[in-house]
Design a protein around this motif. Sequence first.
Motif, PDB file in Angstrom:
ATOM      1  N   MET A   1      22.524  31.554  -4.063  1.00 38.20           N
ATOM      2  CA  MET A   1      22.382  30.062  -3.800  1.00 38.20           C
ATOM      3  C   MET A   1      23.110  29.508  -4.806  1.00 38.20           C
ATOM      4  SD  MET A   1      20.319  27.631  -2.362  1.00 38.20           S
ATOM      5  CE  MET A   1      19.455  26.084  -2.798  1.00 38.20           C
ATOM      6  N   LEU A   2      23.275  29.622  -6.069  1.00 41.47           N
ATOM      7  CA  LEU A   2      23.996  28.849  -6.987  1.00 41.47           C
ATOM      8  C   LEU A   2      25.472  29.124  -6.615  1.00 41.47           C
ATOM      9  CD1 LEU A   2      23.884  27.563  -9.494  1.00 41.47           C
ATOM     10  CD2 LEU A   2      24.089  29.477 -10.924  1.00 41.47           C
ATOM     11  N   GLN A   3      25.894  30.351  -6.058  1.00 42.21           N
ATOM     12  CA  GLN A   3      27.397  30.460  -5.657  1.00 42.21           C
ATOM     13  C   GLN A   3      27.590  29.597  -4.471  1.00 42.21           C
ATOM     14  OE1 GLN A   3      29.466  32.570  -7.159  1.00 42.21           O
ATOM     15  NE2 GLN A   3      31.124  31.814  -5.662  1.00 42.21           N
ATOM     16  N   HIS A   4      26.705  29.251  -3.525  1.00 42.60           N
ATOM     17  CA  HIS A   4      27.018  28.220  -2.461  1.00 42.60           C
ATOM     18  C   HIS A   4      27.174  27.022  -3.165  1.00 42.60           C
ATOM     19  CE1 HIS A   4      26.636  30.978   0.704  1.00 42.60           C
ATOM     20  NE2 HIS A   4      25.455  31.379   0.180  1.00 42.60           N
ATOM     21  N   VAL A   5      26.212  26.661  -3.842  1.00 44.90           N
ATOM     22  CA  VAL A   5      26.398  25.233  -4.691  1.00 44.90           C
ATOM     23  C   VAL A   5      27.899  25.098  -5.342  1.00 44.90           C
ATOM     24  CG1 VAL A   5      25.570  23.499  -6.305  1.00 44.90           C
ATOM     25  CG2 VAL A   5      24.023  24.878  -4.769  1.00 44.90           C
ATOM     26  N   LYS A   6      28.160  26.057  -6.393  1.00 44.81           N
ATOM     27  CA  LYS A   6      29.477  26.149  -7.035  1.00 44.81           C
ATOM     28  C   LYS A   6      30.772  25.759  -5.839  1.00 44.81           C
ATOM     29  CE  LYS A   6      28.149  28.821 -11.021  1.00 44.81           C
ATOM     30  NZ  LYS A   6      28.394  29.998 -11.820  1.00 44.81           N
ATOM     31  N   THR A   7      30.672  26.746  -4.698  1.00 45.90           N
ATOM     32  CA  THR A   7      31.802  26.885  -3.746  1.00 45.90           C
ATOM     33  C   THR A   7      31.701  25.318  -3.281  1.00 45.90           C
ATOM     34  OG1 THR A   7      31.463  28.987  -3.240  1.00 45.90           O
ATOM     35  CG2 THR A   7      32.652  28.062  -1.635  1.00 45.90           C
ATOM     36  N   SER A   8      30.642  24.754  -2.996  1.00 49.45           N
ATOM     37  CA  SER A   8      30.603  23.440  -2.201  1.00 49.45           C
ATOM     38  C   SER A   8      31.256  22.399  -3.245  1.00 49.45           C
ATOM     39  CB  SER A   8      29.130  22.907  -1.933  1.00 49.45           C
ATOM     40  OG  SER A   8      28.644  23.701  -0.789  1.00 49.45           O
ATOM     41  N   ILE A   9      30.999  22.602  -4.404  1.00 47.81           N
ATOM     42  CA  ILE A   9      31.443  21.439  -5.564  1.00 47.81           C
ATOM     43  C   ILE A   9      32.874  21.756  -5.571  1.00 47.81           C
ATOM     44  CG2 ILE A   9      31.530  20.978  -7.952  1.00 47.81           C
ATOM     45  CD1 ILE A   9      28.422  21.550  -7.986  1.00 47.81           C
ATOM     46  N   VAL A  10      33.313  22.994  -5.652  1.00 53.22           N
ATOM     47  CA  VAL A  10      34.883  23.132  -5.928  1.00 53.22           C
ATOM     48  C   VAL A  10      35.587  22.910  -4.490  1.00 53.22           C
ATOM     49  CG1 VAL A  10      36.506  24.888  -5.742  1.00 53.22           C
ATOM     50  CG2 VAL A  10      34.465  24.974  -7.370  1.00 53.22           C
ATOM     51  N   VAL A  12      34.500  20.235  -2.664  1.00 48.66           N
ATOM     52  CA  VAL A  12      34.522  18.755  -2.403  1.00 48.66           C
ATOM     53  C   VAL A  12      35.616  18.345  -3.419  1.00 48.66           C
ATOM     54  CG1 VAL A  12      33.159  16.786  -3.175  1.00 48.66           C
ATOM     55  CG2 VAL A  12      32.167  18.587  -1.507  1.00 48.66           C
ATOM     56  N   LEU A  13      35.571  18.888  -4.490  1.00 47.07           N
ATOM     57  CA  LEU A  13      36.641  18.404  -5.650  1.00 47.07           C
ATOM     58  C   LEU A  13      38.178  18.632  -5.240  1.00 47.07           C
ATOM     59  CD1 LEU A  13      35.082  19.569  -8.717  1.00 47.07           C
ATOM     60  CD2 LEU A  13      35.447  17.064  -7.842  1.00 47.07           C
ATOM     61  N   MET A  15      39.017  18.916  -1.960  1.00 48.96           N
ATOM     62  CA  MET A  15      39.477  17.925  -0.821  1.00 48.96           C
ATOM     63  C   MET A  15      39.530  16.571  -1.404  1.00 48.96           C
ATOM     64  SD  MET A  15      39.784  19.875   1.711  1.00 48.96           S
ATOM     65  CE  MET A  15      39.851  18.784   3.008  1.00 48.96           C
ATOM     66  N   ALA A  16      38.976  16.060  -2.406  1.00 57.12           N
ATOM     67  CA  ALA A  16      38.985  14.713  -2.899  1.00 57.12           C
ATOM     68  C   ALA A  16      40.555  14.544  -3.568  1.00 57.12           C
ATOM     69  CB  ALA A  16      37.969  14.693  -4.182  1.00 57.12           C
ATOM     70  N   VAL A  17      40.973  15.832  -4.132  1.00 53.13           N
ATOM     71  CA  VAL A  17      42.475  15.661  -5.019  1.00 53.13           C
ATOM     72  C   VAL A  17      43.312  15.598  -3.885  1.00 53.13           C
ATOM     73  CG1 VAL A  17      43.940  16.697  -6.232  1.00 53.13           C
ATOM     74  CG2 VAL A  17      41.517  16.570  -6.955  1.00 53.13           C
ATOM     75  N   LEU A  18      43.177  16.407  -2.788  1.00 52.44           N
ATOM     76  CA  LEU A  18      44.062  16.543  -1.605  1.00 52.44           C
ATOM     77  C   LEU A  18      44.038  15.565  -0.770  1.00 52.44           C
ATOM     78  CD1 LEU A  18      46.081  18.582  -0.211  1.00 52.44           C
ATOM     79  CD2 LEU A  18      44.117  19.234   1.086  1.00 52.44           C
ATOM     80  N   CYS A  19      43.148  15.096  -0.447  1.00 55.67           N
ATOM     81  CA  CYS A  19      42.841  13.795   0.719  1.00 55.67           C
ATOM     82  C   CYS A  19      43.076  12.579  -0.078  1.00 55.67           C
ATOM     83  CB  CYS A  19      41.559  13.900   1.440  1.00 55.67           C
ATOM     84  SG  CYS A  19      41.794  15.506   2.391  1.00 55.67           S
ATOM     85  N   GLY A  20      42.566  12.460  -1.271  1.00 58.98           N
ATOM     86  CA  GLY A  20      42.356  10.988  -2.073  1.00 58.98           C
ATOM     87  C   GLY A  20      43.459  10.919  -2.873  1.00 58.98           C
ATOM     88  N   LEU A  21      44.361  11.861  -3.288  1.00 55.11           N
ATOM     89  CA  LEU A  21      45.170  11.702  -4.232  1.00 55.11           C
ATOM     90  C   LEU A  21      46.694  12.143  -3.633  1.00 55.11           C
ATOM     91  CD1 LEU A  21      43.729  12.603  -7.688  1.00 55.11           C
ATOM     92  CD2 LEU A  21      43.961  10.252  -6.758  1.00 55.11           C
ATOM     93  N   LEU A  22      46.772  13.579  -3.600  1.00 52.45           N
ATOM     94  CA  LEU A  22      48.208  13.842  -2.915  1.00 52.45           C
ATOM     95  C   LEU A  22      48.435  13.314  -1.845  1.00 52.45           C
ATOM     96  CD1 LEU A  22      50.235  15.833  -4.066  1.00 52.45           C
ATOM     97  CD2 LEU A  22      48.822  17.808  -2.678  1.00 52.45           C
ATOM     98  N   PHE A  23      47.726  13.423  -0.677  1.00 54.42           N
ATOM     99  CA  PHE A  23      48.326  12.990   0.648  1.00 54.42           C
ATOM    100  C   PHE A  23      48.576  11.503   0.446  1.00 54.42           C
ATOM    101  CE2 PHE A  23      47.465  11.034   4.615  1.00 54.42           C
ATOM    102  CZ  PHE A  23      48.380  11.748   5.660  1.00 54.42           C
ATOM    103  N   PRO A  24      47.750  10.586   0.057  1.00 57.12           N
ATOM    104  CA  PRO A  24      48.416   9.290  -0.177  1.00 57.12           C
ATOM    105  C   PRO A  24      49.383   9.108  -1.003  1.00 57.12           C
ATOM    106  CG  PRO A  24      45.926   9.208  -0.385  1.00 57.12           C
ATOM    107  CD  PRO A  24      46.476  10.806  -0.481  1.00 57.12           C
ATOM    108  N   ALA A  25      49.484   9.783  -2.049  1.00 54.00           N
ATOM    109  CA  ALA A  25      51.014   9.633  -2.962  1.00 54.00           C
ATOM    110  C   ALA A  25      52.208  10.324  -2.041  1.00 54.00           C
ATOM    111  CB  ALA A  25      50.915  10.369  -4.291  1.00 54.00           C
ATOM    112  N   VAL A  26      52.172  11.287  -1.439  1.00 51.77           N
ATOM    113  CA  VAL A  26      53.237  11.625  -0.472  1.00 51.77           C
ATOM    114  C   VAL A  26      53.496  10.717   0.554  1.00 51.77           C
ATOM    115  CG1 VAL A  26      53.850  13.550   1.018  1.00 51.77           C
ATOM    116  CG2 VAL A  26      52.771  13.959  -0.948  1.00 51.77           C
ATOM    117  N   ILE A  27      52.637  10.035   1.154  1.00 55.50           N
ATOM    118  CA  ILE A  27      52.911   9.134   2.320  1.00 55.50           C
ATOM    119  C   ILE A  27      53.460   7.816   1.787  1.00 55.50           C
ATOM    120  CG2 ILE A  27      51.612   7.538   3.950  1.00 55.50           C
ATOM    121  CD1 ILE A  27      52.017  10.409   4.666  1.00 55.50           C
TER     122      ILE A  27
END
Length: 194
Positions: A1-10, A12-13, A15-27
Amino acid sequence: MLQHVKTSIVLVLAMAVLCGLLFPAVITGAAQLLFPGQAHGSLISQNGKVIGSELIGQSFTDPGYFHPRPSAAGRGYDATASGGTNLGPTSAKLYHDLQDLAASYRRENGLPSDAPLPADAVTRSASGLDPDISPANAALQASRVARARGLGEEQVRGLVAANTQGRAWGFLGEPRVNVLLLNLALDREIPPHG
């Protein structure tokens, strides 16, 4: 169960960097490089001062200027309150409002009380910030502008024709006239009368 939580957090982080920072910066970077004017709002400057945008309508009421289509945005062309009237086609208020706008337009432009009008002369756009009018709308206003400036109507109609934009890519939308650009061209060519 702890492994699933860690995977989910990683995930989410990441995707946040990719979709919230990197993609808008490139566009944003691509827009700045390829379309710098549009990326900065299609602003129009005169004598070093920003006077408007090609994308947002402004109110012109002087008889020596072309007038935009009616606006329902706030008190008119208020970008902080953009929107239409939200009145449906069976609304009595909308019907009376259109009748009032049509009568005012005809009176202002010296037209007979039963003269047919282009739709954009009396209807508000969905945003209330439309910067363009139809060539037919501009043509009906040309006589008033010419009279107010003491010019020949053909001279004013020539400016309308020179400032009429065709369909985007030759097939999208309708021909249109940007009111701010037309009025600026009018002032450059023919200073206001008086």
